[in-house]
Design a protein around this motif. Sequence first.
Motif, short mmCIF file in Angstrom:
data_model
loop_
_atom_site.label_atom_id
_atom_site.label_comp_id
_atom_site.label_asym_id
_atom_site.label_seq_id
_atom_site.Cartn_x
_atom_site.Cartn_y
_atom_site.Cartn_z
N ARG B 420 0.84 -1.20 0.00
CA ARG B 420 0.00 0.00 0.00
C ARG B 420 0.88 1.26 0.00
NH1 ARG B 420 -4.53 0.45 -1.05
NH2 ARG B 420 -5.62 2.34 -0.48
N GLY B 421 1.99 1.19 0.75
CA GLY B 421 2.89 2.33 0.85
C GLY B 421 3.43 2.74 -0.50
N THR B 422 3.81 1.76 -1.30
CA THR B 422 4.37 2.06 -2.61
C THR B 422 3.35 2.78 -3.48
OG1 THR B 422 5.47 -0.05 -2.39
CG2 THR B 422 5.63 1.01 -4.51
N ILE B 423 2.11 2.28 -3.42
CA ILE B 423 1.08 2.89 -4.25
C ILE B 423 0.83 4.32 -3.82
CG2 ILE B 423 -1.35 2.74 -4.91
CD1 ILE B 423 -1.05 -0.33 -4.49
N ILE B 424 0.78 4.53 -2.49
CA ILE B 424 0.54 5.89 -1.99
C ILE B 424 1.69 6.81 -2.37
CG2 ILE B 424 0.36 7.27 0.12
CD1 ILE B 424 -1.26 4.96 1.31
N LEU B 429 3.77 11.40 -5.44
CA LEU B 429 4.77 11.96 -6.35
C LEU B 429 4.12 12.50 -7.63
CD1 LEU B 429 7.69 9.41 -5.89
CD2 LEU B 429 7.45 11.70 -4.94
N VAL B 430 3.14 11.74 -8.16
CA VAL B 430 2.44 12.24 -9.35
C VAL B 430 1.71 13.53 -9.01
CG1 VAL B 430 0.58 11.78 -10.96
CG2 VAL B 430 2.21 10.00 -10.44
N THR B 431 1.09 13.55 -7.84
CA THR B 431 0.41 14.76 -7.41
C THR B 431 1.37 15.94 -7.37
OG1 THR B 431 -1.01 13.38 -6.05
CG2 THR B 431 -1.02 15.72 -5.58
N PHE B 432 2.56 15.71 -6.82
CA PHE B 432 3.57 16.76 -6.74
C PHE B 432 3.92 17.27 -8.14
CE2 PHE B 432 8.09 17.85 -7.01
CZ PHE B 432 8.14 18.91 -6.12
N GLN B 433 4.15 16.33 -9.06
CA GLN B 433 4.50 16.74 -10.43
C GLN B 433 3.43 17.64 -11.02
OE1 GLN B 433 5.00 12.85 -12.32
NE2 GLN B 433 7.12 13.38 -12.72
N PHE B 434 2.18 17.24 -10.84
CA PHE B 434 1.12 18.03 -11.46
C PHE B 434 0.90 19.34 -10.72
CE2 PHE B 434 0.50 14.57 -14.20
CZ PHE B 434 -0.07 15.13 -15.33
N ALA B 435 1.10 19.33 -9.41
CA ALA B 435 0.97 20.58 -8.67
C ALA B 435 2.00 21.58 -9.18
CB ALA B 435 1.15 20.34 -7.17
#
Lengths: 226, 809
Positions: B420-424, B429-435
Motif C-alpha cells: 500500500r505504501g508504494t502505491i501511496i 509523487l504524481v500529485t507533486f508533479q502536477f501541482a
Amino acid sequence: MLKMHNLSKIYRTDEVETIALNNVNIEINSGEFVAIMGPSGCGKSTLLNIIGMLDNPSEGDYLFFDENVARYSEAKLANIRKRHIGFIFQSFNLIDELTVAENIELALLYHDIAASERRDRVAAVMDKVGIAHRAKHMPSQLSGGQQQRVAVARAVVGNQSMILADEPTGNLDSAHGQEVMEMLQGLNEEGTTIVMVTHSPAHADYARRTINLFDGQVVTENLRAA
Amino acid sequence: MLANYLRSAIRNIAKERLYSAINIGGLAVGLMAAFLILLFVRFELSYDKEWANADRLYRMDTSFLTGPEPKARLRRLSGQLQAAMLSTFPEEIEAAARLRALEPTIRDGDKVTDELVQWADADLLKIFQFRVLKGDMKAAFGDKSSLAVSRTFAENHFGDADPLGRVLNLKVYNLDRDYRIVAVYEDLPRNSELDIPAVALMDEEAFAEPHWLLRNWGSTSVEQYVLLKSGASWSTIQAGMPGLLDKFVETRSGKGSSFLAMNGMKFSDYHAHFVTLDEMSVMAKMQILIAIAVVLVLVGAINFVNLATAQAIRRTREVALRKVLGAGRPQLIVQFLTESILITLIAAMLAVVLLEFSLPAFAEFLDAPLELSYDDGVFWASLIATVLVVGGLAGFYPAFAISGSRPGRILMANKSAESRGTIILRQVLVTFQFAVSVILIVSTIIIYGQTWFVTNMDPGYDRNNLLVVQGVDRGDMKDKRATLRDKVRKLSMVRAASMSSETPSDGNNSGGNFGPTPVRDEQINMGEIWIDDAFFDTYRIEMAAGRNFSGTNEADEFQDNTDENPVENRVMLNAFAAEQMGFASPDAAIGALVYNGTRPLRIVGVAKNARLQDINDPQRAEVYYFTRDRGYNLTVRFGGSPTEVVEAVRSVWMELAPFTPFVFTFVDDAVAEEFEEEVQMSRILTFFSGLAVLIASMGLYGLAAVSAERRTKEIGIRKVLGARVRDIVMMMVWQFSRPVIVANLIAWPVAFFTMSSWLEQYPNRIDSWLMLPACMAAGLAAFLIAWATVAGRAYLVARAKPINALRYE
C-alpha cells in the motif's frame, strides 16, 4: 440455442499455422448441461472461448439464437455476451483489489441497473451460494472453493441463460470440486444452460451430454442415460 | 560483481525500452534545463567580481526624500558628490571616479552618428583595469581632446584601419571639439555593469551648463565609483554621509540630508542586488530560476521512482532468484542503486548533448553569452554531484522496497506484491508533479495577463499613431526646432504636433516642489513638463476644468525667474495635482494661486489625468508650463502608414539639420519596451513550465502503461463481464484524474499567494480574482494533458480481445 457449422479456428504466427479447431459442427439447446472433454491442446478452451464470444472463429458459422455472430465485432459480441453468458474460470479470475460483493456486483455494473437493485441481487446470489458472511472480504482471504463460489455467483447474478465453465474444478480439492459441481447442477435444474470444459470424467458425469475433442475435431458425442 | 550488476542493469534498460526512454528522456530534459539555468545563474552572478580591488570598490546611489512617493534609489547621482566626499574622507578614499554618459553627435568626415561616450575622471584607471590593445590609456586622460575607444567602437568606425591618431568631432550641449584617438582597449566583459564604448577626460567647464549635467545636487548625472584605502571601513563613510550632505548641499530651507540620501554598495554585489524600488533584484530572479531548476530535476527523478516501483513486480522474480542464490539485501540495494545511477549518468550525458545543440539558441533567448567549457571544474563537479544525488535519491526507495521482499512469497504466490505504501508514494509523487506544473502554468498566465493589461490599459491619452522625434534640442536642430514642428504640421498625414520636455516612457522625470503656500514644509514633489499649446490636442487628453494654454496669449508663456526675483507664471495642472494641492474639485483650482518654492503660479486650466510617465509608475501629480519652443521632443499625431510618416518627417529633418542624426520612436513601442523584462521573464517561465509539463506527462504515460499492464487481467475480466472499451478507458482516466484533482487543490492556493505578492509591485495591476480563471485554465490544461496521455494508452489496452488477457496466467 446455439449452432456451429463447419467452424474452424486457425492461429497464425509468422512461421507457424496452428489449427486449433477443424470443421466443428455442434448444436446446443437451451437447458442442456454439456461437458467438453479431451486431452490438453485439443482445442477445448478455444471452443469454449468461441462459444462465449471471447474470440472469433476463422471460418464457418456460429448461430446464437439464430443470429450468425461469427463475424461480429468485439463491441457487438460484448453486448450479446453480457446479456446472455456467464463465465467461470479455472483460476477464478476475481479482481484482487475488490471485495467479494464488489466482484459479484461487477457483472451488473455494465448493465444499466440501479444501485439499490444491484445490492439486492448481489445479496440474494451470495445467500444462494453460501458466501454472504464473506461479503466484505478480499478474494485473497478466501479458500479456493470459496473463491470459485464467488465466481459462480458472479456468473449468474445477471440472470444469464448460459454459463460457460472452463475447468471450474481444476484448482480445487475433490470436496470443494464436488461442491461446485453440485452448485452447477442445481443451476442447470433451474433452467440455466451449462457448457463446461473438464478433465475429470467424474465431473463430466454431471452433464447430460459429453463432447470429446481430439486435435481440434469432434470425435464422439455421448449422451448420458437419463 | 559490479560487472554483473552493470550487465544486468544494461540488459534491463535495453529490455524495457519504453520505460527506459521515459526515464532517461525525462531526466535528460530536466537536467538539461537545470544545467542551462546553472550556466545562466553563474553568468548573472559573476558580474564585476574580477576587478583587482573588488573588495574595496563601491558604487554610490541616491534617493530623493521629498514627496509622497516611496523612496526610490537611483543609479546615477550628482556630479558634485565626488568633490565633497574627497574633501570629507581623505583618510578613507584612495580613488574616486565619475562616469558622465552622453550621446554626442560624432562626425567623422561625412559620417554622422549619435553614440554613447563616457566622460570620466582620471582616477578611473586606478579603479578599473583596461586591457590596452594599442596606444596609451593614460594619454587619454592627459588632456581634454584625447579619446580612448573600445575595440568594437574602433572596428565600427575604422574597420581594419589603424584608429590611433584619427580625429573625431564630438558635439553635445556646449561641447564641440575635435578628439584624437590615443588608445584602443579590449571591450569590457559582458558580465560588467560598466558600459564604456569610448572614454574621454571629464570636462567641468564644457559641461558647466546645462546645470543638471554635473552641477545640480538634485540631478541624476553621473555614475560614482569609490575605491577605499585598504583597511578603511565603509561604515565610516556611510555614517558621515548625512553630515556631508548638510554641509555641501545648498537648500532654500531645511538640511541637505532631509531631502537627499547617498548610499554605497559593493560594486561586485551591485548587479545582483541593486534595485531602485521594490522590484525583483537579479538575485531574487536567480533564486526563482534555481528553484525551477531543482523542481525540473525533481519532476524528472520522480518519473524514475514511479516507474521503478511500478515495475517492481516484474523485477521481484529476479530479486527472489538472486536471494535464493545467496544474495543479501545490501548487495541487492547496491545493484539497484548502480542501475539508477547508470540511468542518471546516461541521462546526464544526453543532457549535455542536448545542451550543446540548444545552447546558442538559449544564449540568444536569455541574452547572455552562455557557453559550455569542458575544462570548467565547477560544471563537472556539479554534474557528478547531480548524478550521484539524483541517481541515489531516485534509486533509494525502489532499491529498499524491492530488495526487502521475501523470496518464498514471491515465487509461490501470483498475487500483487505491491504494498500500500508504494502505491501511496506513487500517488503523492504524481500529485507533486502536477501541482508544480499547475503552479508554473498559472504563473505564466498571470505574468502574460499583467503584461497585456498594462500595455493595453487606458493611459488617459490615445497611445496609437503617436510618433516621437527625440532630442529636437540637439546640434543644429536646437535653434530650428520650432520650424521643424511647423513644417511637420503641414505634412498631409499629420493631424497634430507638439513639442514638450517629456514624452511617455522616455525615462525623464523632472520634478519640483509645489504647494498651495510658499512654505517649504507644505509643498510636495510634483512633475514639471514644459509643453506647447498643441500638447493636449496631440495626446488627446481632455480638459477637466478651465482652459488650455493659448498660443496667441503671450501672458500664458513661461518666463524665467528666480526666488530673489519671482514672476507670476501661468500654469496648468493635472487633476491629481489639483487634488494633491487640496482643491475640492478641478473647477475650484481655476484662478487660484499656488507656489513652486516661493515663486507664484496662477492656475488657468486642469487637464484630466493621463499616465505620461512610465506605465509602471503610479499616477503622478503634474504641473504644465507653456513654452513655445523649449521642448526636447516632438510628438506627432498621424494618420495612415507609420513608415510613410517617418520618411516624411525624416526628410523635413534632413533638410533643416543634415548633420544631426534623426532619432525617433513610437509611443506604443516605447511603452511596450518598458515590459521587456516581464515579457522575457514570462517567456522563460513558459519555456520551463512547458518542459515540466512535458516531463510530467511522459511519466504519466509510463505509469498508465505500467498500470494497464498490471491490470491486464482485471481489464480482461471486466470485458468478459460486459465492459465496453469506453468503460475501461473511463476507469483508467478516472484513476489518474484523482492525483490531478489533488494537485490542483494544492497548487491553486500556492499560485494565488505567490502571484498576488508578485503583482503587488505594480501600481496598475489586474484584479486578484482574475487568478481564479487562470487557475481553472491551468487545472483544465493539466486534466486535458493527463487525460490525453492516459486515454491513449488505455484505449490500446482496452481494445484488445479479453481472451488475450485471460489466456496466459
